[in-house]
Design a protein around this motif. Sequence first.
Motif, mmCIF file in Angstrom:
data_model
loop_
_atom_site.group_PDB
_atom_site.id
_atom_site.type_symbol
_atom_site.label_atom_id
_atom_site.label_comp_id
_atom_site.label_asym_id
_atom_site.label_seq_id
_atom_site.Cartn_x
_atom_site.Cartn_y
_atom_site.Cartn_z
ATOM 1 N N ILE A 4 0.910 -1.148 0.047
ATOM 2 C CA ILE A 4 -0.029 0.068 -0.010
ATOM 3 C C ILE A 4 0.895 1.201 0.216
ATOM 4 N N GLU A 5 0.674 2.199 -0.829
ATOM 5 C CA GLU A 5 1.386 3.372 -0.848
ATOM 6 C C GLU A 5 0.587 4.432 -0.289
ATOM 7 N N VAL A 6 1.106 5.173 0.551
ATOM 8 C CA VAL A 6 0.426 5.946 1.483
ATOM 9 C C VAL A 6 1.254 7.299 1.521
ATOM 10 N N VAL A 7 0.541 8.385 1.788
ATOM 11 C CA VAL A 7 1.275 9.667 2.371
ATOM 12 C C VAL A 7 0.841 10.378 3.532
ATOM 13 N N ALA A 8 1.819 11.033 4.112
ATOM 14 C CA ALA A 8 1.417 11.525 5.431
ATOM 15 C C ALA A 8 1.710 12.984 5.588
ATOM 16 N N ALA A 9 1.233 13.693 6.363
ATOM 17 C CA ALA A 9 1.312 15.045 6.784
ATOM 18 C C ALA A 9 1.981 15.439 7.911
ATOM 19 N N ALA A 10 3.355 15.985 8.023
ATOM 20 C CA ALA A 10 3.660 16.336 9.246
ATOM 21 C C ALA A 10 3.533 18.008 9.272
ATOM 22 N N ILE A 11 2.142 18.118 9.864
ATOM 23 C CA ILE A 11 1.689 19.464 9.731
ATOM 24 C C ILE A 11 2.350 20.046 11.068
ATOM 25 N N ILE A 12 3.030 21.268 10.448
ATOM 26 C CA ILE A 12 3.829 21.748 11.772
ATOM 27 C C ILE A 12 3.175 23.260 11.756
ATOM 28 N N GLN A 13 3.183 23.788 12.925
ATOM 29 C CA GLN A 13 2.766 25.045 13.503
ATOM 30 C C GLN A 13 3.255 25.498 14.660
ATOM 31 N N ASP A 14 3.928 26.583 14.592
ATOM 32 C CA ASP A 14 4.476 27.233 16.204
ATOM 33 C C ASP A 14 5.471 26.036 16.747
ATOM 34 N N PRO A 40 -5.100 5.930 -7.835
ATOM 35 C CA PRO A 40 -4.525 5.595 -8.941
ATOM 36 C C PRO A 40 -4.645 7.091 -9.746
ATOM 37 N N GLY A 41 -3.479 7.354 -10.382
ATOM 38 C CA GLY A 41 -3.310 8.801 -11.213
ATOM 39 C C GLY A 41 -3.268 9.786 -10.044
ATOM 40 N N GLU A 42 -3.225 10.060 -8.865
ATOM 41 C CA GLU A 42 -2.834 11.242 -8.213
ATOM 42 C C GLU A 42 -1.268 11.017 -8.035
ATOM 43 N N THR A 43 -0.832 12.297 -7.721
ATOM 44 C CA THR A 43 0.631 12.536 -7.188
ATOM 45 C C THR A 43 0.602 12.551 -5.784
ATOM 46 N N PHE A 44 1.874 12.437 -5.255
ATOM 47 C CA PHE A 44 1.956 12.492 -3.951
ATOM 48 C C PHE A 44 1.146 13.636 -3.176
ATOM 49 N N LYS A 45 1.515 15.054 -3.753
ATOM 50 C CA LYS A 45 1.002 16.112 -3.264
ATOM 51 C C LYS A 45 -0.639 16.215 -3.299
ATOM 52 N N VAL A 60 -4.231 22.190 2.778
ATOM 53 C CA VAL A 60 -2.775 22.171 3.299
ATOM 54 C C VAL A 60 -1.830 22.446 2.084
ATOM 55 N N THR A 61 -0.804 23.216 2.470
ATOM 56 C CA THR A 61 0.330 23.322 1.400
ATOM 57 C C THR A 61 1.328 22.431 1.582
ATOM 58 N N VAL A 62 1.585 21.641 0.755
ATOM 59 C CA VAL A 62 2.532 20.416 0.747
ATOM 60 C C VAL A 62 4.016 20.993 0.594
ATOM 61 N N GLY A 63 4.742 20.746 1.382
ATOM 62 C CA GLY A 63 6.134 21.470 1.319
ATOM 63 C C GLY A 63 7.143 20.047 0.961
ATOM 64 N N ASP A 64 8.301 20.497 1.773
ATOM 65 C CA ASP A 64 9.422 19.336 1.387
ATOM 66 C C ASP A 64 9.193 17.962 1.802
ATOM 67 N N LEU A 65 9.683 16.914 1.251
ATOM 68 C CA LEU A 65 9.529 15.565 1.777
ATOM 69 C C LEU A 65 10.522 15.346 3.008
#
Length: 130
Positions: A4-14, A40-45, A60-65
């Motif tokens: 399974i290919e998944v993406v995760a957000a390290a949502i950083i604030q303060d 299928p067909g989606e980029t990680f972002k 969210v705004t997706v930044g660096d890996l």
Amino acid sequence: MKTIEVVAAAIIQDGKVLAAQRGYGNYKDSWELPGGKVEPGETFKQALQREIREEMGAKVTVGDLVGTVEYDYPEFHVCLHCFVCTVAEGQLELKEHEAAKWLDADHLEDVAWLASDLRLLPKIRAKLIA
């Protein structure tokens, strides 16, 4: 074994990162970085933006890996891609999770993380103290 290919957000604030407690599935009550499966067909972002909108109602705004982790759970193999994110629009609300906590670098281990997410903590800590 199924991968399974998944993406995760390290949502950083303060200077803190958001940890979310799963409210469903085999790993209910474990803590994770919010995100989910890449369709299928989606980029990680694109996948990460969709997942956070669905799970937390915000844009969210997706930044660096941050990093990619491969991990074998008993039921499947996961390939997890984690990105630094910031809230661009809206408020974070829990739609699928039971709870959420903002954790600083000194308290990242205060929750029971999923094994795959746990492997990202050193890189997340480095982002928090940079």
